[in-house]
Design an enzyme around this catalytic site. Structure first.
Site, short mmCIF file in Angstrom:
data_model
loop_
_atom_site.label_atom_id
_atom_site.label_comp_id
_atom_site.label_asym_id
_atom_site.label_seq_id
_atom_site.Cartn_x
_atom_site.Cartn_y
_atom_site.Cartn_z
N ALA A 12 0.80 -1.23 0.00
CA ALA A 12 0.00 0.00 0.00
C ALA A 12 0.83 1.27 0.00
CB ALA A 12 -0.94 0.00 1.21
N THR A 13 2.14 1.19 -0.13
CA THR A 13 2.96 2.40 -0.03
C THR A 13 3.31 3.01 -1.38
OG1 THR A 13 5.03 1.12 0.04
CG2 THR A 13 3.99 1.67 2.15
N TYR B 122 7.67 -13.82 -13.52
CA TYR B 122 6.54 -12.94 -13.19
C TYR B 122 5.24 -13.54 -13.71
CZ TYR B 122 3.53 -8.80 -13.25
OH TYR B 122 2.49 -7.92 -13.07
#
Length: 276
Positions: free
Chosen positions: A12-13, A167
Site C-alpha cells: 500500500a505504499t 513474473y
C-alpha cells in the site's frame, strides 16, 4: 459502500496500492495497510488520515520470508475483529528495480513466486477464518494479463530462468489458486476473484522497467475498487477480469488437475494444512 467496512491491502505504499487506499478511505472504509518500509508506510497512512480522516492501521512485513508473512497475518488479527475484504496487491515486476537474474527468498523459493504468489496464498489461508466470520467478505488478487504456464517439474525455474517467465508464472498461480479457493468456499460467504487492473500504469515497477505508462492509475483503481465494493458482484466468484470485463486466463487455469496440483504443492511450500 453501504456500511463501514474493514479492508486490508498489501503493497500500500506505492502505485496502485496507495492510490486504492486513498479511494477506499474516501469511501469511509477502515483500512489496514501493509508495507515493507515502515517509514513509507507511516507517510502513506498519515497522508490518508490528513486527506480523508478515518481509521488507518499499519502492519509491516517483508513478503519474501514466510515467517514474516505469518506474523503479518497475526498482526492483522490483533488489530481487527472483522475483515470485509483482503486485497492481495503487493508484488515485484519482471525486471528492474528487482533485477532480471534468478533470486531466492529467505525460504529458498524463487523470489517472484514467493513474493507475488506464495505470500498472498499463505495470508489468505491465515485470514480465512476471520473472512468467513465477517461474511459476506471478498478476496481480490491483483494479477496480470502477463501469464506463463507452470512447469511442475521445475516450479522454481532453476532452468531457463528469465524475469518475464517468473513474473508470468507467479501471476497465473495467483489466478489458478483463486479459482481453486473459490470452488471450496460458498460465494455467499467469501468470494475470490482476480484481475488485470490496467496496462502499464505509472507505478514504480513500470516506470523503472519500461520508462513510460499506458493506462492511468485511476483506471486500475476503478477496476480493483469494483471487485471490492460493487454490490452487483456480491456473489460473483472464481473469475478473472481484464479491468472491468470478464476475461479468460491462460488455458492452464482451467485444467482441474493443474489447479489441484498447484494447490497441494503450495500447501506444502508454505507448510499449511488444507482448509475445511
Amino acid at each position: 459502500m453501504n456500511r463501514q467496512r474493514t479492508i486490508f491491502v498489501t503493497g500500500a505504499t506505492d502505485g496502485l496500492g496507495r492510490a486504492l487506499a486513498h479511494r477506499l478511505a474516501a469511501d469511509g472504509a477502515d483500512l489496514i495497510l501493509h508495507g515493507r518500509d515502515a517509514g513509507k508506510l507511516d507517510h502513506t497512512a498519515n497522508a490518508i488520515r490528513d486527506t480523508h480522516g478515518g481509521h488507518v492501521r499499519t502492519v509491516v512485513a517483508d513478503l519474501a520470508e514466510l515467517a514474516q508473512v505469518r506474523v503479518l497475518a497475526a498482526d492483522v488479527l490483533d488489530v481487527t475483529d472483522r475483515l470485509d475484504a483482503f486485497v492481495s496487491n503487493a508484488g515485484i515486476g519482471s525486471g528492474h528495480p528487482d533485477g532480471r537474474t534468478r533470486q531466492t527468498s529467505v525460504d529458498g523459493h524463487e523470489l517472484r513466486f514467493a513474493v507475488n504468489y506464495l505470500a498472498g496464498f499463505l495470508l489468505t489461508l491465515e485470514l480465512l477464518p476471520l473472512l468467513r466470520q465477517s461474511a459476506p467478505a471478498r478476496v481480490v488478487n491483483v494479477a496480470s494479463l502477463g501469464q506463463h504456464p507452470l512447469d511442475f517439474h521445475d516450479l522454481m525455474i532453476e532452468h531457463g530462468y528469465n524475469g518475464t517467465r517468473a513474473y508470468g508464472q507467479s501471476k497465473l498461480a495467483q489466478i489458478m489458486s483463486g479459482f481453486e479457493l473459490a470452488e471450496r468456499l460458498a460465494a455467499a460467504q467469501v468470494t475470490v476473484n482476480s484481475l488485470h487492473p490496467a496496462t502499464y500504469m505509472p507505478t514504480k515497477i513500470v516506470l523503472d522497467e519500461i520508462g513510460h505508462s499506458v493506462d492511468s492509475l485511476d483506471a486500475g483503481v476503478a477496476a480493483t475498487h469494483r471487485l471490492i465494493a460493487d454490490g452487483d458482484l456480491a456473489t460473483t466468484t472464481g473469475r478473472f477480469f481484464n479491468q472491468a470485463h470478464d476475461a479468460k486466463a491462460h488455458p492452464q487455469a482451467y485444467h482441474d488437475h493443474a489447479r489441484r496440483e498447484l494447490w497441494q504443492r503450495s500447501l506444502e511450500l508454505v507448510d499449511h494444512p488444507d482448509i475445511r
